[in-house]
Design a protein around this motif. Structure first.
Motif, short mmCIF file in Angstrom:
data_model
loop_
_atom_site.label_atom_id
_atom_site.label_comp_id
_atom_site.label_asym_id
_atom_site.label_seq_id
_atom_site.Cartn_x
_atom_site.Cartn_y
_atom_site.Cartn_z
N GLN A 120 -49.85 4.39 20.52
CA GLN A 120 -51.26 4.60 20.84
C GLN A 120 -52.02 3.26 20.82
O GLN A 120 -53.16 3.19 21.24
CB GLN A 120 -51.89 5.57 19.84
CG GLN A 120 -52.00 5.00 18.43
CD GLN A 120 -52.33 6.04 17.40
OE1 GLN A 120 -51.58 7.00 17.20
NE2 GLN A 120 -53.45 5.87 16.73
N PHE A 121 -51.36 2.19 20.34
CA PHE A 121 -52.00 0.88 20.23
C PHE A 121 -51.37 -0.11 21.19
O PHE A 121 -50.24 0.08 21.66
CB PHE A 121 -51.88 0.35 18.79
CG PHE A 121 -52.46 1.29 17.77
CD1 PHE A 121 -53.81 1.60 17.79
CD2 PHE A 121 -51.66 1.85 16.79
CE1 PHE A 121 -54.36 2.47 16.84
CE2 PHE A 121 -52.19 2.70 15.85
CZ PHE A 121 -53.54 3.02 15.88
N LYS A 138 -47.88 -14.18 14.51
CA LYS A 138 -47.08 -13.46 15.49
C LYS A 138 -47.93 -12.39 16.17
O LYS A 138 -48.75 -11.75 15.52
CB LYS A 138 -45.89 -12.74 14.82
CG LYS A 138 -44.89 -13.64 14.19
CD LYS A 138 -43.77 -12.81 13.59
CE LYS A 138 -42.72 -13.66 12.92
NZ LYS A 138 -41.61 -12.83 12.42
N LYS A 139 -47.69 -12.20 17.44
CA LYS A 139 -48.33 -11.11 18.18
C LYS A 139 -47.26 -10.07 18.48
O LYS A 139 -46.25 -10.37 19.11
CB LYS A 139 -48.95 -11.62 19.48
CG LYS A 139 -49.67 -10.51 20.24
CD LYS A 139 -50.31 -11.04 21.52
CE LYS A 139 -51.03 -9.91 22.26
NZ LYS A 139 -51.50 -10.38 23.58
N ILE A 140 -47.48 -8.85 18.00
CA ILE A 140 -46.56 -7.73 18.21
C ILE A 140 -47.17 -6.85 19.29
O ILE A 140 -48.25 -6.31 19.12
CB ILE A 140 -46.33 -6.93 16.90
CG1 ILE A 140 -45.60 -7.80 15.87
CG2 ILE A 140 -45.53 -5.68 17.17
CD1 ILE A 140 -46.45 -8.66 15.05
N ASN A 141 -46.46 -6.75 20.41
CA ASN A 141 -46.92 -5.92 21.53
C ASN A 141 -46.21 -4.57 21.44
O ASN A 141 -44.98 -4.52 21.45
CB ASN A 141 -46.59 -6.60 22.86
CG ASN A 141 -47.34 -7.90 23.01
OD1 ASN A 141 -48.55 -7.91 23.13
ND2 ASN A 141 -46.62 -9.02 22.98
N PHE A 142 -46.99 -3.52 21.32
CA PHE A 142 -46.42 -2.19 21.16
C PHE A 142 -45.90 -1.65 22.48
O PHE A 142 -46.35 -2.04 23.56
CB PHE A 142 -47.47 -1.24 20.57
CG PHE A 142 -47.84 -1.60 19.15
CD1 PHE A 142 -46.94 -1.41 18.11
CD2 PHE A 142 -49.07 -2.15 18.87
CE1 PHE A 142 -47.28 -1.75 16.81
CE2 PHE A 142 -49.42 -2.50 17.56
CZ PHE A 142 -48.52 -2.30 16.53
N GLY A 143 -44.95 -0.73 22.38
CA GLY A 143 -44.32 -0.12 23.55
C GLY A 143 -45.14 1.01 24.14
O GLY A 143 -46.21 1.37 23.64
N GLU A 144 -44.59 1.58 25.20
CA GLU A 144 -45.25 2.67 25.93
C GLU A 144 -45.56 3.87 25.04
O GLU A 144 -46.54 4.57 25.27
CB GLU A 144 -44.37 3.11 27.11
CG GLU A 144 -44.07 2.02 28.11
CD GLU A 144 -45.29 1.58 28.89
OE1 GLU A 144 -46.12 2.44 29.24
OE2 GLU A 144 -45.41 0.37 29.15
N GLY A 145 -44.75 4.12 24.04
CA GLY A 145 -44.93 5.30 23.19
C GLY A 145 -45.99 5.14 22.11
O GLY A 145 -46.26 6.08 21.37
#
Length: 159
Positions: free
Chosen positions: A64-65, A55-62
């Motif tokens: 740092q990653f 799975k690829k977890i895309n972090f949100g705007e808040g």
């Protein structure tokens, strides 16, 4: 390569079966709704959601990653256990090969659950990671768990 192991327990008033369904089985759909600033979306790159899935977890705007990739090691729906490894992504920074997580939900005496989590940080070479870095990861994981618990308490008919 070195390894640092960290254990953590979090209690919840939600029974294990319900918490497992939300926190593990449907987390890919639920967490972007509950914490969109933390997780933007989750994509299955390979597999069917069971062991061997990536799975690829895309972090949100808040965050740092940008993203991480998880490899699902095991998933036991009857015993409420889930093991996965972060195998790629900028959250590993340049000092970690991988991070292995073992999550187990057990019933607590009050009808709720206890989430037992073991994390194993596999460092590159002889690089050391600090207690503060581990603490930051622990706080993010606890925040996600508590956000899902709050969602379930506010939506008792969900799951």
């Amino acid at each position: 390569m070195g390894a640092i192991t960290y254990e953590m327990e979090v209690t919840s008033s939600i029974p294990p079966a319900k918490m497992f369904k939300a926190f593990v089985l449907d987390v890919d759909n639920l967490i972007p709704k509950v914490l969109p600033q933390a997780i933007k979306c989750v994509e299955i790159i390979e597999g069917d959601g069971g062991p061997g899935t990536i799975k690829k977890i895309n972090f949100g705007e808040g965050s740092q990653f940008n993203y991480v990739k998880h490899w699902i090691d095991s998933l036991d729906k009857e015993n409420f256990t889930y093991c996965y490894t972060i195998i790629e992504g900028d959250a590993l920074m340049d000092n970690l090969e991988s991070i292995y997580y073992e999550v187990k939900l057990v019933a607590s005496p009050d009808g709720g659950s206890i989430c037992k989590n073991i994390s194993k940080y596999h460092t590159k070479g002889d690089i050391q990671i600090t207690e503060d870095q581990i603490k930051a990861g622990k706080e993010k994981a606890m925040g996600m768990f508590k956000a899902i618990e709050a969602y379930l308490l506010a939506n008792p008919d969900a799951y």
